[in-house]
Design a protein around this motif. Structure first.
Motif, short mmCIF file in Angstrom:
data_model
loop_
_atom_site.label_atom_id
_atom_site.label_comp_id
_atom_site.label_asym_id
_atom_site.label_seq_id
_atom_site.Cartn_x
_atom_site.Cartn_y
_atom_site.Cartn_z
N SER A 219 -4.46 -6.62 -4.10
CA SER A 219 -5.44 -7.69 -4.30
C SER A 219 -6.17 -7.43 -5.61
O SER A 219 -5.85 -6.52 -6.35
CB SER A 219 -6.44 -7.73 -3.13
N SER A 220 -7.18 -8.27 -5.88
CA SER A 220 -7.99 -8.09 -7.10
C SER A 220 -9.35 -7.48 -6.79
O SER A 220 -10.26 -7.53 -7.63
CB SER A 220 -8.16 -9.44 -7.81
N ASN A 277 -3.90 -8.63 -9.63
CA ASN A 277 -3.75 -7.89 -8.38
C ASN A 277 -3.22 -6.49 -8.67
O ASN A 277 -2.39 -6.29 -9.56
CB ASN A 277 -2.80 -8.61 -7.44
#
Length: 288
Positions: A219-220, A277
């Motif tokens: 994810s970020s 990400n």
């Protein structure tokens, strides 16, 4: 600079694809001859002062023992701090960790910890060292193999060439019979030549040998952490970690055995953030 950034993104994307694995994997190697347990294994840790200067933290093994693996951790101001060196030193009896602020610096105080796993030298114990060429690509890796018939228990690595943390120690990867250390220039690039150092801590395969890994979510999110735990009856002998997808804008801030049976890896986006990400992976080499 744009060409360098594009090259960096492509290189990291290829690496992430090539290393794509299940979230939990176990690798075991069958070698000729009986395997023995490693007796007298201990975990040693120490933490230095909290201030805002570059620092090195060393943790020595007890007399008569050697380092099987180790790591370090930063506490405070983590987005600005790079763990540039995590290596066995002093005849492989001490684990050394160096942390430095990036070119932006920080006014916040931060501290550095070093953790080492020690034991009397197991059968076949040998530390194999290697270094990349001095050059200036946006990312580079160096692989060191154990002698035939031995397994990798631990990994040490360093990035050299910058006076501040403009070079990121991204990967301390442990495979069954080799280690790979990867470094990268940070998001602003680095014009001078630099080098990656790699050390494989090798031995004859101990009883109950297993190589485990686990990944954080992809994810970020700005900070991610993952912990991998040994199977029942086994203890941590070696520690490793890697960042996948960070493109030079994510730093390892903790790679250490948090107990005698578990390894945690934590990574943090730099102070400018990162929109893509990415994930962090932890490695644990365990045995009886």
């Amino acid at each position: 600079m744009q060409a360098r950034a594009n090259h960096h993104r492509l290189s990291r994307a290829a690496l992430a694809t090539g290393l794509a694995l299940s979230s939990l994997a176990v690798s075991q190697l069958a070698l000729a001859g009986p395997a023995a347990a490693v007796p007298g294994l201990t975990r040693q840790s120490s933490t230095g002062p909290s201030d805002s200067v570059a620092k090195t933290q060393n943790r020595a093994c007890p007399a008569g023992t050697v380092a099987l693996g180790g790591g370090g951790a930063v506490t405070g101001a983590t987005g600005n701090i790079g763990l540039d060196f995590m290596l066995p030193v002093s005849g492989d009896t001490t684990w050394s960790v160096t942390g430095r602020e990036d070119e932006n610096g920080t006014a916040s105080n931060w501290s550095l910890s070093a953790t080492v796993l020690c034991a009397p030298a197991p059968s076949g114990y040998q530390v194999v060292s290697g270094s990349s060429a001095w050059s200036s690509p946006s990312t580079k890796s160096h692989l060191v193999s154990c002698p035939i018939g031995k397994v990798a228990l631990g990994v040490g690595g360093a990035v050299s060439g910058a006076s501040t943390s403009e070079l990121i120690l991204e990967d301390l990867r442990i495979d069954t019979s080799s280690v790979t250390v990867t470094g990268a220039e940070d998001g602003t690039g680095f014009a001078a030549d630099w080098q990656v150092q790699a050390r494989a801590i090798c031995a004859n395969q101990p009883a109950g040998y297993e190589r485990l890994l686990d990944d954080s979510v992809l994810s970020s999110t700005s900070v991610k952490s993952v912990t991998v735990t040994c199977s029942a009856g086994r203890r941590v002998h070696g520690v490793g970690a890697e960042i996948l997808g960070g493109e030079g804008q994510v730093r390892l801030t903790a790679v250490h055995a948090v107990s005698t049976t578990a390894v945690t890896a934590t990574a943090t986006e730099d102070d400018n953030g990162f929109s893509g990400n990415w994930k962090v992976r932890a490695f644990a080499v365990c045995a009886n």
